[in-house]
Design a protein around this motif. Structure first.
Motif, PDB file in Angstrom:
ATOM      1  N   GLN A 182      17.780   5.043  -9.718  1.00  0.00           N
ATOM      2  CA  GLN A 182      17.098   5.438  -8.369  1.00  0.00           C
ATOM      3  C   GLN A 182      15.759   6.230  -8.779  1.00  0.00           C
ATOM      4  O   GLN A 182      16.103   7.490  -9.611  1.00  0.00           O
ATOM      5  N   GLU A 183      14.798   6.292  -8.372  1.00  0.00           N
ATOM      6  CA  GLU A 183      13.651   7.065  -8.423  1.00  0.00           C
ATOM      7  C   GLU A 183      13.036   7.346  -7.008  1.00  0.00           C
ATOM      8  O   GLU A 183      12.686   6.454  -6.320  1.00  0.00           O
ATOM      9  N   LEU A 184      12.456   8.611  -6.903  1.00  0.00           N
ATOM     10  CA  LEU A 184      11.430   8.800  -5.792  1.00  0.00           C
ATOM     11  C   LEU A 184      10.257   8.922  -6.339  1.00  0.00           C
ATOM     12  O   LEU A 184       9.721   9.184  -7.367  1.00  0.00           O
ATOM     13  N   GLU A 185       9.064   8.223  -5.383  1.00  0.00           N
ATOM     14  CA  GLU A 185       7.913   8.344  -5.717  1.00  0.00           C
ATOM     15  C   GLU A 185       7.175   9.084  -4.324  1.00  0.00           C
ATOM     16  O   GLU A 185       7.213   8.617  -3.281  1.00  0.00           O
ATOM     17  N   THR A 186       6.465  10.308  -4.780  1.00  0.00           N
ATOM     18  CA  THR A 186       6.123  11.064  -3.674  1.00  0.00           C
ATOM     19  C   THR A 186       4.566  10.619  -3.287  1.00  0.00           C
ATOM     20  O   THR A 186       4.055   9.794  -4.003  1.00  0.00           O
ATOM     21  N   GLY A 187       3.983  11.101  -2.220  1.00  0.00           N
ATOM     22  CA  GLY A 187       2.755  10.637  -1.739  1.00  0.00           C
ATOM     23  C   GLY A 187       1.549  10.744  -2.933  1.00  0.00           C
ATOM     24  O   GLY A 187       0.497  10.091  -2.848  1.00  0.00           O
ATOM     25  N   ASN A 188       1.702  11.837  -3.853  1.00  0.00           N
ATOM     26  CA  ASN A 188       0.792  11.945  -4.921  1.00  0.00           C
ATOM     27  C   ASN A 188       1.122  11.035  -6.068  1.00  0.00           C
ATOM     28  O   ASN A 188       0.485  11.280  -7.292  1.00  0.00           O
ATOM     29  N   GLY A 189       2.015  10.145  -5.968  1.00  0.00           N
ATOM     30  CA  GLY A 189       2.277   9.405  -7.233  1.00  0.00           C
ATOM     31  C   GLY A 189       3.356   9.839  -8.058  1.00  0.00           C
ATOM     32  O   GLY A 189       3.518   9.421  -9.100  1.00  0.00           O
ATOM     33  N   LYS A 190       4.008  11.049  -7.855  1.00  0.00           N
ATOM     34  CA  LYS A 190       4.774  11.735  -8.913  1.00  0.00           C
ATOM     35  C   LYS A 190       6.218  10.954  -8.551  1.00  0.00           C
ATOM     36  O   LYS A 190       6.651  10.596  -7.806  1.00  0.00           O
ATOM     37  N   ARG A 191       6.618  10.690  -9.680  1.00  0.00           N
ATOM     38  CA  ARG A 191       8.029  10.019 -10.002  1.00  0.00           C
ATOM     39  C   ARG A 191       9.154  11.172 -10.247  1.00  0.00           C
ATOM     40  O   ARG A 191       8.948  11.846 -11.111  1.00  0.00           O
ATOM     41  N   LEU A 192      10.293  10.925  -9.615  1.00  0.00           N
ATOM     42  CA  LEU A 192      11.459  12.021  -9.791  1.00  0.00           C
ATOM     43  C   LEU A 192      12.678  11.401  -9.937  1.00  0.00           C
ATOM     44  O   LEU A 192      12.765  10.333  -8.945  1.00  0.00           O
ATOM     45  N   ILE A 193      13.456  11.530 -11.047  1.00  0.00           N
ATOM     46  CA  ILE A 193      14.892  10.918 -10.806  1.00  0.00           C
ATOM     47  C   ILE A 193      15.713  11.384 -10.182  1.00  0.00           C
ATOM     48  O   ILE A 193      16.107  12.339  -9.690  1.00  0.00           O
ATOM     49  N   VAL A 194      16.272  10.304  -9.515  1.00  0.00           N
ATOM     50  CA  VAL A 194      17.725  10.550  -8.459  1.00  0.00           C
ATOM     51  C   VAL A 194      18.855  10.232  -9.268  1.00  0.00           C
ATOM     52  O   VAL A 194      19.767  11.075  -9.355  1.00  0.00           O
ATOM     53  N   THR A 195      19.040   8.866  -9.726  1.00  0.00           N
ATOM     54  CA  THR A 195      20.184   8.632 -10.207  1.00  0.00           C
ATOM     55  C   THR A 195      19.770   7.760 -11.625  1.00  0.00           C
ATOM     56  O   THR A 195      18.855   6.981 -11.210  1.00  0.00           O
ATOM     57  N   ARG A 196      20.654   7.764 -12.750  1.00  0.00           N
ATOM     58  CA  ARG A 196      20.213   7.347 -13.757  1.00  0.00           C
ATOM     59  C   ARG A 196      21.282   6.925 -14.746  1.00  0.00           C
ATOM     60  O   ARG A 196      22.177   7.791 -14.824  1.00  0.00           O
ATOM     61  N   ASP A 197      21.654   5.506 -14.984  1.00  0.00           N
ATOM     62  CA  ASP A 197      22.662   5.190 -15.701  1.00  0.00           C
ATOM     63  C   ASP A 197      24.157   5.542 -15.414  1.00  0.00           C
ATOM     64  O   ASP A 197      25.108   5.988 -16.175  1.00  0.00           O
ATOM     65  N   VAL A 198      24.247   5.572 -13.983  1.00  0.00           N
ATOM     66  CA  VAL A 198      25.272   5.965 -13.385  1.00  0.00           C
ATOM     67  C   VAL A 198      26.159   4.676 -13.112  1.00  0.00           C
ATOM     68  O   VAL A 198      25.713   3.676 -12.261  1.00  0.00           O
ATOM     69  N   GLN A 199      27.361   4.459 -13.464  1.00  0.00           N
ATOM     70  CA  GLN A 199      28.109   3.248 -13.171  1.00  0.00           C
ATOM     71  C   GLN A 199      28.632   3.255 -11.732  1.00  0.00           C
ATOM     72  O   GLN A 199      29.208   4.078 -11.028  1.00  0.00           O
ATOM     73  N   ILE A 200      28.572   1.794 -11.346  1.00  0.00           N
ATOM     74  CA  ILE A 200      29.062   1.648  -9.742  1.00  0.00           C
ATOM     75  C   ILE A 200      29.724   0.364  -9.797  1.00  0.00           C
ATOM     76  O   ILE A 200      30.075  -0.407 -10.558  1.00  0.00           O
ATOM     77  N   MET A 201      30.225   0.403  -8.726  1.00  0.00           N
ATOM     78  CA  MET A 201      31.177  -0.749  -8.296  1.00  0.00           C
ATOM     79  C   MET A 201      30.562  -1.537  -6.892  1.00  0.00           C
ATOM     80  O   MET A 201      30.818  -1.071  -5.866  1.00  0.00           O
ATOM     81  N   PRO A 202      29.603  -2.526  -7.102  1.00  0.00           N
ATOM     82  CA  PRO A 202      28.994  -3.242  -6.047  1.00  0.00           C
ATOM     83  C   PRO A 202      30.083  -3.761  -4.856  1.00  0.00           C
ATOM     84  O   PRO A 202      30.343  -5.033  -5.218  1.00  0.00           O
ATOM     85  N   LEU A 203      30.790  -3.235  -4.196  1.00  0.00           N
ATOM     86  CA  LEU A 203      31.561  -3.835  -3.207  1.00  0.00           C
ATOM     87  C   LEU A 203      31.102  -4.972  -2.570  1.00  0.00           C
ATOM     88  O   LEU A 203      30.113  -4.836  -1.806  1.00  0.00           O
ATOM     89  N   THR A 204      31.643  -6.091  -2.448  1.00  0.00           N
ATOM     90  CA  THR A 204      31.502  -7.151  -1.685  1.00  0.00           C
ATOM     91  C   THR A 204      32.354  -7.275  -0.223  1.00  0.00           C
ATOM     92  O   THR A 204      33.754  -6.520  -0.407  1.00  0.00           O
ATOM     93  N   LYS A 205      32.116  -7.829   0.772  1.00  0.00           N
ATOM     94  CA  LYS A 205      32.970  -8.232   1.757  1.00  0.00           C
ATOM     95  C   LYS A 205      34.441  -8.679   1.269  1.00  0.00           C
ATOM     96  O   LYS A 205      35.570  -8.058   1.845  1.00  0.00           O
ATOM     97  N   ASP A 206      34.626  -9.546   0.339  1.00  0.00           N
ATOM     98  CA  ASP A 206      36.048 -10.088  -0.082  1.00  0.00           C
ATOM     99  C   ASP A 206      36.590  -8.684  -0.656  1.00  0.00           C
ATOM    100  O   ASP A 206      38.000  -8.642  -0.576  1.00  0.00           O
ATOM    101  N   LYS A 207      35.990  -8.111  -1.485  1.00  0.00           N
ATOM    102  CA  LYS A 207      36.556  -6.936  -2.292  1.00  0.00           C
ATOM    103  C   LYS A 207      37.081  -5.802  -1.374  1.00  0.00           C
ATOM    104  O   LYS A 207      38.151  -5.075  -1.478  1.00  0.00           O
ATOM    105  N   ILE A 208      36.081  -5.480  -0.208  1.00  0.00           N
ATOM    106  CA  ILE A 208      36.646  -4.438   0.590  1.00  0.00           C
ATOM    107  C   ILE A 208      37.967  -5.071   1.230  1.00  0.00           C
ATOM    108  O   ILE A 208      38.779  -4.160   1.362  1.00  0.00           O
ATOM    109  N   GLU A 209      37.978  -6.083   1.748  1.00  0.00           N
ATOM    110  CA  GLU A 209      39.081  -6.658   2.387  1.00  0.00           C
ATOM    111  C   GLU A 209      40.441  -6.565   1.370  1.00  0.00           C
ATOM    112  O   GLU A 209      41.666  -6.073   1.780  1.00  0.00           O
ATOM    113  N   GLN A 210      40.128  -6.941   0.349  1.00  0.00           N
ATOM    114  CA  GLN A 210      41.144  -6.899  -0.735  1.00  0.00           C
ATOM    115  C   GLN A 210      41.951  -5.455  -0.757  1.00  0.00           C
ATOM    116  O   GLN A 210      43.134  -5.094  -0.738  1.00  0.00           O
ATOM    117  N   TYR A 211      40.879  -4.645  -1.216  1.00  0.00           N
ATOM    118  CA  TYR A 211      41.599  -3.136  -1.366  1.00  0.00           C
ATOM    119  C   TYR A 211      42.080  -2.705  -0.015  1.00  0.00           C
ATOM    120  O   TYR A 211      43.128  -1.964  -0.252  1.00  0.00           O
TER     121      TYR A 211
END
Length: 243
Positions: A182-211
């Motif tokens: 994830q990156e932020l872009e400000t009004g003057n075009g500056k880029r700021l890192i928010v999240t980089r190379d962080v592992q996630i689990m993209p939960l879907t409807k079925d996986k939520i029900e399962q857990y």
């Protein structure tokens, strides 16, 4: 840490506590006696939690990112409010919080997906079950990962305000693991890192029900937005109420 401090200044703009959010929670809380007891996991800057407290709720907010937690605490106007914030992860909460106490446990703004380990995800649902009072609910809000499936890169919808835009993408490596960038872009075009190379689990409807079913939840209401519109495979987001 899943979020970096660069987002703190813009958090309330990108994740506003708007009227739709307030109405959604009011409708879900209407079945409980007052004061409704909330636990917010990943509460960010606490703006919505302050609103709930001012409306008469008893609110506990958990946050791991110190700049966000500091912002939440700065908003306090009186120590008499039934509102408290702790620097605490979901892994610790069952050790320190009251079991069988909360009516609603809220995990907003996709924060649940940063619990990327399947064992820890199962523990999260189990711990929520332990902390909820009878008839209590979990409310989750996250992207619809049945829609955003492109590999090796899936771009999520941008979030933006007058001052800034948040870009989010998920990258899949050769082993099938998913990582958030994830990156932020400000009004003057500056880029700021928010999240980089962080592992996630993209939960879907079925996986939520399962857990959730594995720890004793049995009722699931899936919505495509905060207006309680029906969830479909084409919805941009997934809002689920679990009880």
């Amino acid at each position: 840490m899943e979020l970096l401090e660069n987002i703190a200044e813009y958090y309330d703009e990108l994740f506003p506590a708007g009227d739709e959010l307030k109405k959604f929670y009011a409708q879900e809380a209407a079945c409980f006696e007052t004061p409704v007891k909330y636990l917010s996991i990943g509460c960010g800057t606490g703006t919505f939690e302050h609103y709930l407290s001012k409306e008469g709720a008893d609110v506990t907010g958990l946050e791991t990112v110190m700049p966000l937690l500091e912002s939440a605490n700065r908003k306090r106007r009186t120590q008499l409010m039934a509102l408290r914030f702790f620097q605490m992860s979901s892994l610790e909460m069952c050790r320190f919080l009251g079991k069988g106490f909360y009516n609603i446990i809220s995990i907003p703004n996709s924060r649940i997906i940063f619990t990327h380990d399947s064992t820890l995800m199962a523990k999260l649902f189990y711990d929520c079950k332990q902390l909820l009072a009878p008839e209590g609910k979990i409310i989750l809000r996250l992207p619809n990962f049945e829609k955003f499936t492109a590999e090796p890169v899936a771009n999520l919808p941008d979030k933006e305000s007058i001052r800034v835009r948040l870009f989010s993408k998920i990258q899949t490596d050769s082993d099938g693991k998913k990582y958030m960038y994830q990156e932020l872009e400000t009004g003057n075009g500056k880029r700021l890192i928010v999240t980089r190379d962080v592992q996630i689990m993209p939960l879907t409807k079925d996986k939520i029900e399962q857990y959730a079913k594995e720890v004793g939840f049995s009722k699931f209401d899936f919505y495509g937005d905060l207006k309680h519109e029906a969830f479909t495979k084409d919805s941009d987001e997934l809002v689920v109420v679990i009880s």
